[in-house]
Structure formats: C-alpha cells, structure tokens
Design an enzyme around this catalytic site. Structure first.
Site, mmCIF file in Angstrom:
data_model
loop_
_atom_site.group_PDB
_atom_site.id
_atom_site.type_symbol
_atom_site.label_atom_id
_atom_site.label_comp_id
_atom_site.label_asym_id
_atom_site.label_seq_id
_atom_site.Cartn_x
_atom_site.Cartn_y
_atom_site.Cartn_z
ATOM 1 N N ASP A 159 86.003 69.410 42.787
ATOM 2 C CA ASP A 159 85.617 69.709 44.154
ATOM 3 C C ASP A 159 84.471 68.835 44.667
ATOM 4 O O ASP A 159 84.574 68.245 45.750
ATOM 5 C CB ASP A 159 85.273 71.202 44.258
ATOM 6 C CG ASP A 159 84.925 71.637 45.653
ATOM 7 O OD1 ASP A 159 83.807 71.319 46.118
ATOM 8 O OD2 ASP A 159 85.755 72.316 46.287
ATOM 9 N N MET A 187 86.712 72.623 48.811
ATOM 10 C CA MET A 187 87.894 71.765 48.683
ATOM 11 C C MET A 187 88.921 72.384 47.745
ATOM 12 O O MET A 187 90.131 72.274 47.974
ATOM 13 C CB MET A 187 87.487 70.375 48.205
ATOM 14 C CG MET A 187 86.519 69.670 49.135
ATOM 15 S SD MET A 187 87.032 69.765 50.869
ATOM 16 C CE MET A 187 85.597 69.077 51.667
ATOM 17 N N ASP A 188 88.453 73.041 46.686
ATOM 18 C CA ASP A 188 89.385 73.771 45.820
ATOM 19 C C ASP A 188 90.077 74.890 46.593
ATOM 20 O O ASP A 188 91.294 75.087 46.483
ATOM 21 C CB ASP A 188 88.635 74.379 44.633
ATOM 22 C CG ASP A 188 88.361 73.377 43.525
ATOM 23 O OD1 ASP A 188 89.126 72.405 43.398
ATOM 24 O OD2 ASP A 188 87.377 73.567 42.791
ATOM 25 N N ILE A 189 89.298 75.641 47.357
ATOM 26 C CA ILE A 189 89.863 76.780 48.089
ATOM 27 C C ILE A 189 90.845 76.295 49.152
ATOM 28 O O ILE A 189 91.962 76.838 49.282
ATOM 29 C CB ILE A 189 88.740 77.621 48.720
ATOM 30 C CG1 ILE A 189 87.867 78.253 47.639
ATOM 31 C CG2 ILE A 189 89.322 78.719 49.610
ATOM 32 C CD1 ILE A 189 86.581 78.869 48.156
#
Length: 428
Positions: A159, A187-189
């Site tokens: 991320d 960014m992961d989410i």
C-alpha cells in the site's frame, strides 16, 4: 479491551431468516493474504458467498501477526477485521497432495481469488489456464501490484509504495514539507473494492454468456484512480497539484477552525453554502453580499483574510453553539475526532457501525459492519474470522466427500501441515 466490548457495543442483530442473500450459492476459493485480496472476499462473504480461505498450515495468513494480537484468538485485530464470514482450510501447496486437494476444491467453485507474487500460482499449477481446465466457467481474479503482464509484473507492491508512486502522497500534507502517506491502507481497501466489483461484474456476465473469465486488478492502477480528478486537472493544465494541508485549492472557506473548546472542519463547496454560513451562522449578511467574496475563486484569493475573520468569530463560542447553528443552516461541518471517538460517536451508534459478535474462545469480539444495506437480500450475519485450518475437515467432507480414512491419510503426508500427525491434529 475485549472485556469492555459487552458494555460498550450492542450484540449484532440477526438478519431476517426468510430473506436470501445476494450471493447465495456462490462459492469462492480464496488464496489471498494481507488486505487487498482478503478484504475483497470479505465483501463477497458479507453478501452471502461461501468463501473458503486457503492458508499455509500453522502460520496461516501473515496478517494474523499484525498487532494488537490477542493470545486467546491467536491472531491480531487486523486479521479479524478483514476475514469474517470465511471458512479456513489449511493446505501445504508445496506438496502435491496439498495442490491436489486445492484443485478438487476449485472444481466446485465459481470464483478463485489470488494475490501471490507473479508466477507463484503458475508454479503451483493453479494459474487461470489450469483452473479453467478444471472448471471452464470459473471466474479467476488476480490482484497484483503492477499487473500480471508487462515489464513490471515481477515487482512486489504494498500500500505505501502504491501511495508514493501514484502521486497520491505528493498531494497530501503541507506545502512546506514533503508529502505524507495515509496511515489507513487506502490503496489496499480501494483495490479490494475494485476487485469485488470486478468479480460481481464477471458473475453477471456469466449469467448472460455462460462463460467465465480472467479478472485483473492492480494496486498501482487503483492508486492512480485514487488521486481523483487531480490526474485530469494535470492533463488539462500541465500543473501538478500542490499540498494544501487541510484547506482546499478549489473551494473556500474549507478547512479546520477552532471553537472555544475543540477543532472542527467546515466545507463551503459553493456560493450558497458560503452565504448561509455568513447570514445564518455568523450573523454577517454584509460579508455574504460583499463583492470581494461573491465567487469561489474570489474567496480562494482572499483565503488568509477570510480564515482570520472566521477564526476570530469561531473562537468566541463552544462547539455545541456552532454545531447547532451550522446544522440548522445546512453548512457541512464535522468535529475532528480520533478513531476511538468516531466509532463511539452518536452517528456511528445510530447506524450500528460497531457491534459485538460471539466467539468461542473469548466470548465476544467487536465487529465493524459493512456500509452496504440491502432491503431484499440483507447481508449475512457476521461470523468471526477463523483459526488457521479451523474448517479443513468440515469443508473436505462436505464438498469433496472425504471420509475419516482419506483425511487421516492426507494428514499423514503433511498436506495439512508437517505437525498434523492425525486428522484430529490437523483440525479435520
């Protein structure tokens, strides 16, 4: 902290039993780990999909060791957050027997999700082409850092790396220092959300065509998307966005102000909101009608003097005074809160964002609910994230018809882990 959960948060209310879930009957074999892949499959699991999480025996998903770790749970809070409503099967994919079991599970599935480094699933013999040979209608979602093809397919990505390389960090923080990353894994989410959307779209397409397909989502591409309209602004103007701290380059006044007792944020996104702020909140109709403040660009050009004027006025009264007036006037506003304050706020309690759910090991665990609300297909009741391999035996008996002898034989070969000397030891 867990001993306070029962006093602080309500038990999760059960869903209406007569109603179906949106993804009832859909099975997902989930080889993903950390956040982007697992959170995508959590979204699907919340919608009612049967998500079977394949984990390395013993250690499981590396996210299990992210703190704070509860000894009785044997994993940390982040893992609990991103793996509810799943069943865990422990398989050693470095052994032929482990891969063979995985292939049998895939043959029963609708969706496969993976986020290994490029080439790993191919080495296991579990890449898209191999899975399509097992089940032609499979939807195979691959989540990667920079895509599965091209010059950067071999790059690892997390991320924070996506945040800095996408330009996202360059936009955030204050002008007199370098950009600041978001602590939240945004960014992961967001990649997880894109992946789950892509999978849902592929499922809809399969309903029409009968065909499965490969689905790709990358962290870097999603991170560029998360810079918002800044990329289009750069393409039109040639200028990169500048860091503006808590103010906005496009609207004014938007930013943080101090009441006599706390800090709060207001967002005057258009001229009408500014006029309501001045006339109904601050009792300054003279400023609402002033030509020098008549338009957004004019106010941006006079930000310093306008902020000084507002700062002086707001400091004279407590937040309760200003909050009531701004709510009545329709001026967007919010108190600056900590995470702990936010999840215990009246707004969070009103929407039931945090509840508590049963857990065999510790009695209760907290649950941060999905924001999705369906009227006809309510989300599945939340079930706490599983222990490593907790459902291995149940899943293999139910889906593949394995008997005790077959399970014991696989345990003896190490397919469920080197320490699994018996079916019982392997949680089967």
């Amino acid at each position: 902290m867990l001993n306070q959960i029962e006093a602080e948060f309500p038990e999760h209310p059960p869903r209406p039993r007569a109603l179906p879930t949106a993804l009832q009957g859909i099975r997902v074999i989930d080889f993903s780990h950390f956040i982007a892949g697992p959170f995508a499959t959590t979204i699907l699991a919340d919608m009612g999909a049967d998500v079977i999480k394949i984990e390395p025996p013993g250690r499981g998903d590396d996210l299990r060791r992210y703190p704070p770790i509860n000894a009785d749970l044997a994993h940390g809070a982040p893992f609990l957050w991103t793996n509810r409503n799943k069943r865990s099967v422990a398989l050693d994919l470095k052994l032929p027997d482990g891969v063979a079991v995985a292939r049998e599970l895939i043959a029963t599935a609708d969706v496969v999700v993976e986020n290994f480094s490029s080439g790993v699933m191919q080495r296991f013999g579990l890449d898209y082409e191999a899975c399509r040979a097992l089940r032609p209608e499979i939807i195979y979602c691959s989540v990667s850092a920079y895509g599965r093809s091209g010059a950067f397919a071999d790059r690892l990505g997390f991320d924070p790396i996506a945040q800095v390389e996408s330009g996202f960090v360059s936009m955030n923080g204050y002008a007199d220092r370098e950009g600041v990353r978001a602590l939240s894994p945004v960014m992961d989410i967001s990649t997880a959300m894109m992946a789950s959307n892509a999978i849902l779209g592929a499922l809809m397409a399969r309903e029409r065509t009968g065909q499965g397909q490969m689905v790709e989502v990358s962290l870097f591409e999603t991170a560029v998307l998360m810079t918002g309209y800044a990329s289009m602004q750069q393409l039109f103007s040639g200028a990169d966005p500048q860091r503006n701290g808590n103010t906005s380059p496009d609207t004014c006044p938007s930013g943080v102000f101090q009441a006599s007792d706390c800090a709060f944020y207001i967002n005057c996104g258009n001229d009408k909101i500014f006029q309501r702020l001045m006339t109904q909140v601050l009792d300054r109709p003279d400023l609402a009608g002033a030509a020098i403040y008549a338009t957004g660009p004019a106010r941006v050009g006079r930000r310093a003097e306008l902020f000084a004027l507002l700062g002086d006025a707001f400091a004279r009264q407590p937040w309760s005074h200003w909050q009531a007036r701004m709510r009545a006037a329709g001026v967007p506003h919010g108190r600056l809160r900590s995470v702990g304050e936010a999840i215990r706020s009246p707004e969070a309690r009103e929407r039931g964002i945090v509840t508590r759910i049963r857990h065999d090991a510790v009695g209760w665990v907290p649950n941060v609910n999905s924001p999705i609300r369906y009227s006809g297909t309510p989300l599945a009741d939340p079930v706490a994230a599983p222990a490593v391999g907790q459902h291995t035996g149940d899943v293999l008996r139910e889906l593949l018809g394995y008997d005790d002898a077959r399970l014991a034989g696989l345990a003896a070969t190490g397919a469920f882990g080197a320490a699994a000397g018996s079916a019982k030891d392997a949680k089967v």
